[in-house]
Design an enzyme around this catalytic site. Structure first.
Site, PDB file in Angstrom:
ATOM      1  N   ARG A  59      11.320  35.922  13.118  1.00  0.00           N
ATOM      2  CA  ARG A  59      10.706  34.026  12.234  1.00  0.00           C
ATOM      3  C   ARG A  59       9.475  34.644  10.690  1.00  0.00           C
ATOM      4  NH1 ARG A  59      10.376  34.424  18.158  1.00  0.00           N
ATOM      5  NH2 ARG A  59       8.020  36.209  17.661  1.00  0.00           N
ATOM      6  N   GLU A  96       3.905  47.783  24.922  1.00  0.00           N
ATOM      7  CA  GLU A  96       3.375  47.961  25.832  1.00  0.00           C
ATOM      8  C   GLU A  96       4.065  49.228  26.619  1.00  0.00           C
ATOM      9  OE1 GLU A  96       2.296  44.210  27.693  1.00  0.00           O
ATOM     10  OE2 GLU A  96       1.563  45.177  29.017  1.00  0.00           O
TER      11      GLU A  96
HETATM   12  P1  AMP Z   1       2.498  43.158  16.995  1.00  0.00           P
HETATM   13  O1  AMP Z   1       2.976  43.870  16.839  1.00  0.00           O
HETATM   14  O2  AMP Z   1       1.727  43.049  18.909  1.00  0.00           O
HETATM   15  O3  AMP Z   1       1.256  42.483  15.989  1.00  0.00           O
HETATM   16  O4  AMP Z   1       3.555  41.773  17.675  1.00  0.00           O
HETATM   17  C1  AMP Z   1       3.853  40.843  16.678  1.00  0.00           C
HETATM   18  C2  AMP Z   1       5.138  40.284  16.735  1.00  0.00           C
HETATM   19  O5  AMP Z   1       5.389  39.864  18.120  1.00  0.00           O
HETATM   20  C3  AMP Z   1       5.140  39.263  16.170  1.00  0.00           C
HETATM   21  O6  AMP Z   1       6.547  39.495  15.099  1.00  0.00           O
HETATM   22  C4  AMP Z   1       5.365  37.834  16.828  1.00  0.00           C
HETATM   23  O7  AMP Z   1       6.429  36.827  16.518  1.00  0.00           O
HETATM   24  C5  AMP Z   1       6.275  38.890  18.708  1.00  0.00           C
HETATM   25  N1  AMP Z   1       4.693  37.966  19.135  1.00  0.00           N
HETATM   26  C6  AMP Z   1       3.530  38.842  20.187  1.00  0.00           C
HETATM   27  N2  AMP Z   1       2.830  38.011  20.433  1.00  0.00           N
HETATM   28  C7  AMP Z   1       3.211  36.520  20.541  1.00  0.00           C
HETATM   29  C8  AMP Z   1       2.929  35.535  21.271  1.00  0.00           C
HETATM   30  N3  AMP Z   1       1.791  35.417  22.141  1.00  0.00           N
HETATM   31  N4  AMP Z   1       3.573  34.549  20.979  1.00  0.00           N
HETATM   32  C9  AMP Z   1       4.673  34.350  20.076  1.00  0.00           C
HETATM   33  N5  AMP Z   1       5.711  35.514  19.201  1.00  0.00           N
HETATM   34  C10 AMP Z   1       4.388  36.777  19.882  1.00  0.00           C
END
Ligand code: AMP
Length: 176
Positions: A59, A96
């Protein structure tokens, strides 16, 4: 920002129980909200020297591509492992359960170029932190990381700020 927040749909328990998936496809499908979101992502950087925008798969490609177009600068895709056809730099990061890896083309930036990172959402900040490491390894100066959505309970913005990269985000949602 209310218009932007309301245009994002929440899907409970997707992709697994307990996760509230913040679905930006509804925002992308709403011309006014999409335009307002891209304008708001660009606004803090008006007048700044930015050589390229790096968008995180998938996205972040849509939003980052629009931001790059509006800034009249080039675009760098930060992709999941194995998708880029030429020589790459890779960076792994912890999920995770397990690890994942993101890549850029080794020649995507020239040393000293200023780069703005764009993605739809920051959760734990692991993906953004990996993108920062990659771009820095290629010689870029990462001048900011911009997101439509922050999930502040997961601490990602703090984690990215700790790398020295300023974080901007348009809206926040509670929880995971
Ligand atoms: P992080 O590396 O944990 O910051 O995860 C970010 C990536 O995971 C982004 O590219 C988001 O599109 C996706 N992502 C993580 N959690 C969500 C959520 N609750 N809703 C939508 N996309 C998420």
């Amino acid at each position: 920002m209310n218009h932007i927040k309301q245009a994002i749909r929440t899907i409970p328990d997707y992709p697994k129980p307990g996760i509230q998936f913040r679905d930006v496809t509804t925002l992308l499908g709403d011309a006014g909200a999409f335009r307002a979101a891209v304008d708001a992502l660009v606004y803090p950087f008006a007048g700044r020297k930015i050589d390229k925008v790096a968008g995180i798969e998938a996205r972040g490609f849509i939003l980052g591509g629009a931001v790059a177009h509006q800034l009249s600068v080039g675009f760098i895709p930060v992709r999941k492992k194995g998708k880029l056809p030429h020589d790459t730099l890779s960076q792994s990061y912890e999920l995770e359960y397990g690890v994942d890896e993101v890549e850029i083309h080794a020649d995507a930036v020239s040393p000293g170029e200023t780069v703005l990172i764009v993605d739809d959402l920051i959760a734990t900040g692991g993906t953004a932190e990996a993108a920062i490491k990659l771009l820095r390894a290629a010689g870029a100066e990462v001048i900011g990381a911009s997101f439509l959505v922050d999930l502040p309970d997961l601490g990602g913005a703090r984690r990215v700020a700790a790398t020295g990269v300023p974080v901007t985000r348009l809206v926040e949602f509670e929880g995971e």
